[in-house]
Enzyme design. Structure first.
Site, short mmCIF file in Angstrom:
data_model
loop_
_atom_site.label_atom_id
_atom_site.label_comp_id
_atom_site.label_asym_id
_atom_site.label_seq_id
_atom_site.Cartn_x
_atom_site.Cartn_y
_atom_site.Cartn_z
N ASP A 108 15.28 19.97 -19.53
CA ASP A 108 14.63 19.12 -18.55
C ASP A 108 15.18 18.78 -17.41
OD1 ASP A 108 12.17 19.11 -20.26
OD2 ASP A 108 13.00 17.56 -21.32
N ASP A 126 19.84 12.36 -23.40
CA ASP A 126 20.08 11.03 -23.42
C ASP A 126 19.76 10.21 -24.85
OD1 ASP A 126 17.40 10.99 -23.33
OD2 ASP A 126 16.80 9.50 -21.93
N ASP A 155 16.63 15.80 -16.92
CA ASP A 155 16.38 14.55 -16.78
C ASP A 155 17.47 13.56 -16.96
OD1 ASP A 155 16.26 14.99 -19.30
OD2 ASP A 155 14.33 13.86 -19.62
N ARG A 196 16.86 16.62 -35.19
CA ARG A 196 16.63 15.35 -34.90
C ARG A 196 16.85 14.50 -36.17
NH1 ARG A 196 14.80 15.83 -29.44
NH2 ARG A 196 13.47 17.60 -29.30
N ARG A 207 8.09 16.57 -20.32
CA ARG A 207 7.26 15.20 -20.82
C ARG A 207 7.36 14.28 -20.06
NH1 ARG A 207 8.23 16.33 -26.77
NH2 ARG A 207 10.20 15.53 -26.18
N THR A 251 20.08 20.04 -21.75
CA THR A 251 18.52 20.00 -21.93
C THR A 251 17.94 20.53 -20.87
OG1 THR A 251 16.70 18.30 -21.65
CG2 THR A 251 18.77 17.53 -20.91
N GLY A 274 16.69 18.62 -28.52
CA GLY A 274 16.04 20.12 -28.22
C GLY A 274 17.26 21.08 -27.88
#
Ligand code: ATP
Length: 326
Positions: free
Chosen positions: A131, A106, A133, A75, A175, A129, A14
């Site tokens: 996120d 990741d 995360d 992707r 997500r 990213t 992303g």
């Protein structure tokens, strides 16, 4: 390993605001250190297809303030296969490129780890990213900007919530992780935050909302991460409406606005530091590692480690949402 002459850079997964600042830093740090820089367009798929162009310092001018990624992202299913990765390695070797910087999450680092093992290309990763995360860095590139965007949007929604005594469920991105939700909740003074990491206790939530929200004279904001396990903001709002039909409930899903826009100064500086650190790491013969920043220090985290571990939400911040909404 001999002295590196050429360094490739790509963005994968992303997109995140600040990726351009990282590309710029990688290209300029490479040139500063006497190397040639190559941009790989379209992530791993572009690498397989050989969409690789030399980048000079001026090619990455005037992009530090731009969201998205000038190198595009994609992707790639093909890169998940050994054959795909072999084609990708061939494209690099044909051009004499044996060192690569991958900016992504990741999934991108998992692919990079196999690529290193199978083809002897040296790879260093930069965490990009929204996120946040990724284990091994306090912040990922894009996270700060995404939170700022969410906070600005929630502030606006609060005006209408307050004018009509409404209870708003606002869904933010995340997500698998609740970092954006948690920080947004604290920064906007939300009544509650629901995250994927913690199962939502509906009884607790009803009780909590009853304490804080009265449709006659107050408003309320609940921040919901998209990956919240009972189905996200719409689903939670429906459940609350069934128990409290008199509540004036609204739902707002912030969506893709959180990905775009000009990166914050924090993300620009972080991306610049990590871009320079990634080139330094390559020149120091580091391999299969992600560069990150922990407690203001540059760290090198093996791909294996960042892929295997998950970064936990700060429990103190989680309890703060509750403390500050009494
Ligand atoms: P984000 O956190 O923004 O989703 P990401 O890097 O985790 O970023 P992914 O879509 O998971 O995004 O991965 C990006 C690309 O990395 C994939 O399209 C694929 O080409 C490659 N990749 C992901 N997982 C693997 C894997 N297990 N083996 C090989 N390649 C992989």
């Amino acid at each position: 390993m001999g002295k590196i002459k050429r360094i490739g850079v790509l963005t994968s997964g992303g997109d995140a605001p600040g990726m351009n600042a990282a590309i710029r830093a990688v290209v300029r740090a490479a040139i500063f250190n006497g190397c040639e820089a190559y941009g790989i367009y379209g992530g791993y798929q572009g690498l397989i297809e050989g969409d690789i162009r030399r980048l000079e310092s001026r090619d990455v001018g005037n992009i530090i303030q731009r969201g998205g990624t000038i190198l595009k992202s994609a992707r790639s299913q093909e890169f998940r296969t050994e054959e795909g990765r072999a084609k990708a390695a061939e494209q690099l070797k044909e051009r004499g490129i044996y060192a690569l910087v991958v900016i992504g999450g990741d999934g991108s680092f998992t692919g990079a780890k196999y690529f290193v093992q199978e083809h002897g290309i040296q790879v260093v990763g930069i965490p990009g990213t929204i996120d946040n995360d990724l284990y091994g860095t306090d912040s990922t590139i894009g996270y700060d900007t995404a939170v700022n965007t969410a906070v600005q949007a929630v502030d606006k929604i609060k005006d209408t919530a307050s004018a009509h005594n409404r209870l708003f469920f606002i869904e933010v991105m995340g997500r698998d992780a609740g970092f954006i939700a948690l920080r947004t909740a604290i920064a906007t003074g939300a009544e509650a935050v629901l995250v994927p990491e913690i199962e939502t206790d509906l009884t607790d939530l009803y009780h909590f909302i009853e304490q804080d929200y009265n449709p006659k004279d107050s408003s309320g904001i609940v921040i919901v991460a998209e990956g919240e396990k009972s189905g996200g903001a719409y689903s939670i709002a429906e459940k609350v409406a069934q128990v409290h039909p008199n509540y004036d409930i609204r739902v707002s899903v912030l969506g893709y606005i959180q990905r775009g826009g000009s990166p914050s100064q924090f993300d620009r500086v972080l991306a610049s530091q990590l871009g320079v650190a990634a080139v330094d790491a390559l020149l120091d013969d580091q391999n299969s590692v992600m560069v990150g920043i922990m407690n203001r220090e540059i760290v090198h985290v093996p791909f294996n480690k960042t892929i295997k571990h998950t970064k936990d939400l700060n429990p103190e911040l989680l309890s703060m949402v509750r403390i500050l909404s009494v």
